[in-house]
Design an enzyme around this catalytic site. Structure first.
Site, short mmCIF file in Angstrom:
data_model
loop_
_atom_site.label_atom_id
_atom_site.label_comp_id
_atom_site.label_asym_id
_atom_site.label_seq_id
_atom_site.Cartn_x
_atom_site.Cartn_y
_atom_site.Cartn_z
N THR A 296 -9.01 14.05 -1.45
CA THR A 296 -9.89 12.90 -1.72
C THR A 296 -11.11 13.27 -2.53
O THR A 296 -11.68 12.42 -3.23
CB THR A 296 -10.33 12.21 -0.41
OG1 THR A 296 -11.15 13.10 0.35
CG2 THR A 296 -9.13 11.78 0.43
N VAL B 47 -13.99 8.73 -3.19
CA VAL B 47 -13.55 7.47 -2.56
C VAL B 47 -12.32 7.83 -1.73
O VAL B 47 -11.20 7.91 -2.25
CB VAL B 47 -13.22 6.40 -3.62
CG1 VAL B 47 -13.04 5.04 -2.97
CG2 VAL B 47 -14.33 6.32 -4.65
N HIS B 48 -12.52 8.09 -0.47
CA HIS B 48 -11.49 8.70 0.38
C HIS B 48 -10.35 7.74 0.77
O HIS B 48 -9.19 8.03 0.58
CB HIS B 48 -12.13 9.21 1.68
CG HIS B 48 -13.32 10.08 1.50
ND1 HIS B 48 -13.23 11.43 1.16
CD2 HIS B 48 -14.65 9.81 1.61
CE1 HIS B 48 -14.45 11.94 1.08
NE2 HIS B 48 -15.33 10.99 1.33
N ASP B 49 -10.69 6.60 1.34
CA ASP B 49 -9.70 5.79 2.05
C ASP B 49 -8.63 5.14 1.19
O ASP B 49 -7.53 4.89 1.70
CB ASP B 49 -10.41 4.72 2.90
CG ASP B 49 -11.10 5.35 4.11
OD1 ASP B 49 -12.02 4.74 4.67
OD2 ASP B 49 -10.71 6.47 4.52
N CYS C 263 -6.81 6.61 -0.80
CA CYS C 263 -5.76 7.60 -1.09
C CYS C 263 -4.48 7.38 -0.29
O CYS C 263 -3.39 7.35 -0.87
CB CYS C 263 -6.32 9.01 -0.90
SG CYS C 263 -7.52 9.48 -2.18
#
Ligand code: RIB
Ligand code: CA
Length: 330
Positions: free
Chosen positions: A195, A241-243, A245
């Site tokens: 991420t 921007v992690h989520d 992914c």
């Protein structure tokens, strides 16, 4: 089109919000439910935020269930400094029109998965794994019934973001993550190694702002907030921007490189609480988990842009029976 049945468990959360806009705007999913968990902010706020985002995206046919308000054992710990006190960055929250669905998120996960063919329902977990761990305790058969469990969480070669060795979702409820990983669920983990390659650079945010749709405006607003606070707190110009992914992987697996592995979570040491020990020296045919080692950031942002452009299209299979005015009701 055959839609992928999907449940999203999340703690909105500015990057959860971007992930939800990606999912709400993708006609490749049959969105069965959004389940809220306490994490970035308390669950009463994450559930409200999920309803707000659902309303912005025009997807109020997707039920939102409220879930666990605290970790299995640990004290609740938020991340408001990175998400705003209300969890939606600079956005002023409002009371959405459509309420939460009746029932607890844990029961909704169990009922929706057990009521469908084995391995047909995918689950994206974008917050602490508390709801899934509680569901697996209540219905152990869930582990074999679930399809892929795409989790945003974990820290390995990139190090941690809440401590030197742990990522927030796993750190917040390490016992839940450890239990989930031990049950045989088909966990695909998108940790910071992947991420951190997906960053909201200014040009990418500007491209979203140029789309002019409510979903794009909301997603861009969240990223602008992250851009500001991560610059202040961490010194980064472009926040990860992690989520989105895990959701992007479910849409287009080729955007990520995965390695077969075995993952265990540290639950004893306070110093390394929530660290994900990822062992790649396993027989690939027997590996219980997969770890994302790389991500195609341009590809992820292209999916986000496409989704934010698409007008709201309720899941077709959710309306298998035509409404009365459509000639139904015989
Ligand atoms: O470490 C990043 C994760 O923690 C993301 O899911 C973010 O929303 C926070 O919950
Ligand atoms: Ca999250």
């Amino acid at each position: 089109m055959n839609q992928q049945p999907l449940i999203i468990d999340c703690d909105p959360g500015v990057d959860d919000a971007v992930a939800l806009m990606l999912a709400f705007g993708s006609d490749a999913f049959e969105l069965l439910a959004i389940t809220a968990v306490g994490g970035n902010v308390p669950v009463v706020k994450t559930a409200r935020n999920a309803r707000i985002l659902r309303q912005i995206a025009g997807r109020e046919e997707v039920p939102v269930f409220m879930g666990a308000d605290r970790p299995l054992r640990r004290e609740p710990a938020g991340a408001g400094e990175f998400h705003g006190a209300e969890g939606l960055g600079d956005m002023t929250p409002f009371e959405p029109g459509a309420p939460c669905a009746n029932g607890h998120a844990v029961d909704a996960i169990i009922d929706l998965v057990m009521g469908r063919p084995a391995k047909s329902v995918a689950l994206a977990v974008l917050g602490p794994l508390t709801n899934l761990a509680l569901a697996l305790r209540k219905e152990p058969a869930l582990a074999d019934r679930l399809g892929p469990v795409a989790v945003m969480g974990g820290a390995r070669s990139e190090g941690g973001n809440i401590t030197a060795s742990a990522e927030f979702n796993i750190w917040a409820d390490p016992e839940a993550a450890a239990e989930v990983l031990a049950t045989g669920c088909d966990v695909v983990m998108f940790g910071l190694d992947a991420t951190h390659q997906v960053r909201a650079a200014g040009a990418r945010i500007a491209a979203l702002e140029a789309l002019g749709t409510p979903s794009a405006d909301a997603a861009a607003s969240m990223m602008r907030f992250s851009q500001r606070v991560e610059k202040e707190i961490v010194g980064w110009d472009a926040p990860p921007v992690h989520d989105p992914c895990p959701v992007a992987w479910l849409l287009k697996p080729a955007l990520f490189e995965l390695q077969p592995c075995r993952i265990e979570v540290e639950t004893h040491s306070e110093l390394t609480r929530g660290h994900t020990a990822v062992e790649f020296r396993v027989d690939p045919a027997m590996a219980p988990h997969r770890w994302a080692v790389s991500a195609d950031a341009d590809g992820v942002f292209a999916l986000i842009g496409e989704a934010c452009l698409r007008p709201a299209a309720p899941s077709t299979t959710l309306r298998a029976v035509p409404l009365p005015h459509e000639g139904g009701g015989k």
